[in-house]
Design an enzyme around this catalytic site. Sequence first.
Site, PDB file in Angstrom:
ATOM      1  N   GLU A 161       0.837  -1.216   0.000  1.00  0.00           N
ATOM      2  CA  GLU A 161       0.000   0.000   0.000  1.00  0.00           C
ATOM      3  C   GLU A 161       0.867   1.261   0.000  1.00  0.00           C
ATOM      4  O   GLU A 161       0.739   2.132   0.876  1.00  0.00           O
ATOM      5  CB  GLU A 161      -0.989  -0.010   1.178  1.00  0.00           C
ATOM      6  CG  GLU A 161      -1.999  -1.134   1.051  1.00  0.00           C
ATOM      7  CD  GLU A 161      -3.235  -1.019   1.936  1.00  0.00           C
ATOM      8  OE1 GLU A 161      -3.301  -0.125   2.803  1.00  0.00           O
ATOM      9  OE2 GLU A 161      -4.161  -1.831   1.734  1.00  0.00           O
ATOM     10  N   GLU A 186      -5.059  -8.649  -0.389  1.00  0.00           N
ATOM     11  CA  GLU A 186      -5.898  -8.300   0.769  1.00  0.00           C
ATOM     12  C   GLU A 186      -7.330  -8.171   0.302  1.00  0.00           C
ATOM     13  O   GLU A 186      -7.625  -7.342  -0.575  1.00  0.00           O
ATOM     14  CB  GLU A 186      -5.424  -6.999   1.425  1.00  0.00           C
ATOM     15  CG  GLU A 186      -4.112  -7.153   2.163  1.00  0.00           C
ATOM     16  CD  GLU A 186      -3.721  -5.934   2.975  1.00  0.00           C
ATOM     17  OE1 GLU A 186      -4.613  -5.196   3.436  1.00  0.00           O
ATOM     18  OE2 GLU A 186      -2.502  -5.726   3.143  1.00  0.00           O
TER      19      GLU A 186
HETATM   20  O1  AHR Z   1      -5.401  -5.951   6.768  1.00  0.00           O
HETATM   21  C1  AHR Z   1      -5.364  -4.782   7.525  1.00  0.00           C
HETATM   22  C2  AHR Z   1      -4.677  -3.628   6.811  1.00  0.00           C
HETATM   23  O2  AHR Z   1      -5.431  -3.244   5.715  1.00  0.00           O
HETATM   24  C3  AHR Z   1      -3.324  -3.907   6.229  1.00  0.00           C
HETATM   25  O3  AHR Z   1      -2.305  -3.789   7.150  1.00  0.00           O
HETATM   26  C4  AHR Z   1      -3.198  -2.848   5.178  1.00  0.00           C
HETATM   27  O4  AHR Z   1      -2.356  -3.237   4.126  1.00  0.00           O
HETATM   28  C5  AHR Z   1      -4.619  -2.594   4.765  1.00  0.00           C
HETATM   29  O5  AHR Z   1      -4.915  -1.252   4.735  1.00  0.00           O
END
Ligand code: AHR
Length: 494
Positions: free
Chosen positions: A174, A296
């Site tokens: 991210e 994710e």
């Molecule tokens: O999964 C929780 C968080 O969500 C992670 O650390 C991040 O990459 C995303 O914003």
Amino acid sequence: MNGTVLVNTDWVQGKINKNIYGQFAEHLGRCIYEGLWVGEDSAIPNNKGIRTDVVEALKKLSIPVLRWPGGCFADEYHWKDGIGPKEARKRMVNTHWGGVVENNHFGTHEFFELCEMLGAEPYICGNVGSGTVQEMSEWVEYMTFDGESPMAKWRQENGREKPWKLTYFGVGNENWGCGGNMRPEYYADLYRRYQTYARNYGDNKLYKIAGGPNVDDYRWTEVLMREAGHLLDGLSLHNYTIPGNWEKKQQALGFGEAQWFETMKKSLYMDELITRHSAIMDRYDPAKRVGLIVDEWGTWFLHEPGTNPGFLYQQNSLRDAFVAGLHLHIFHKHHERVQMTNIAQMVNVLQAMILTEGSKMVLTPTYHVFEMFKVHQDADVLAANVTSGTYEYEGEQIPQVSASVTRQQNGHIHMSLCNVHPGAEAVLKVELRGLEAPARVGGRVLTAGDMQAHNTFAQPEQIKPEEFTAYKQTSSGLELTLPPMSVVVLTLEP
Ligand code: AHR
């Protein structure tokens, strides 16, 4: 009859990469500490500090790949703090997640140990946001170099003679947000630079994954593919299913049909996201060499009352089971471009497989979907055309049934189906073209009368898969009756 599934059993569309069934474990809340790692001296039964009950349950999912150490944590993680004698490891503040002390007792060696116990391949995310090129380069050397070098020597002094095999390596996380608030142009340049020094040692070949777009940031994908596409193997994509919105999240339980419908609709949005990001990738990479890595995804609700907001601990209900099933079907559909996904997260965080409380453990409805669907891993995708009724709610509609059909190497065909309607059965005619009547048919169903159904430490088996018997064989295939709110997996043995 309110729908049909037409399966062409002799038309193979491609193969599902088993890594679509990957998991994610971050140093966040009680995922690593308590959920997986309890330490050698804990009263909770463990093997080298890793809790036995959780590992035994996770092994039943055949987890192909595990992402670690973050998430946002990855861009603040300094791997050298997490090796060597535990009592000497640096204690740091986990600023992203609750401001708690991170004692670094779970580090590189412990992560590889966990992967070995699970039979999962490691996927390590390196630090671009606050780490140096040298630090990342040395981590790869520490893990994978077989020969004489400063990092290999250090690894050996820490008890690991031979290097580990490491394929999947993320170059930041991210980076548009917690990983450095960068512009895609800047990150593309950093990606090019950092990945240069993440070397392939001996026969260890890294599959390098660039930090990708947030949700529908198509410009990020465009810039990354244009400026660095030739240097990456995978591009990550993150998208969470958030009923309400980011600022006004809702509880995991206590919802009504409006939130049920909204959650299903938002799950289906993953199809549009992948389609549009893939269209951009296709322009730069028509041969589909670069994988889209959805590392994710899953539900994100408000933390459970009374818990640390920074720990992202939430309950998991039948609704989450559908979020899992619908997403996995979408990933199957995009099997040519989507080469890995990692649901967030494995234990005690967001849409978890397992929840723990001290020595107790409970399996969630999401766990059961991953267990039921594991038959799709590495299977061939068969052409299947689904026509079903619609599920309408207050003037909006979505398809009532989602399905996916695959065949394993041994010839067994598996059909998974999700009937998202909370109040209506789906009666389906399944036509199996190119297949003699199967010799054996069997199935399992995950359902409940209440959309809030979930498991608790007091009642851990409120919702679990049962035998599915609502089908009959016909001259051309099958007739099925899917109960309202049901996830079904059928096995057809030739
Ligand atoms: O999964 C929780 C968080 O969500 C992670 O650390 C991040 O990459 C995303 O914003």
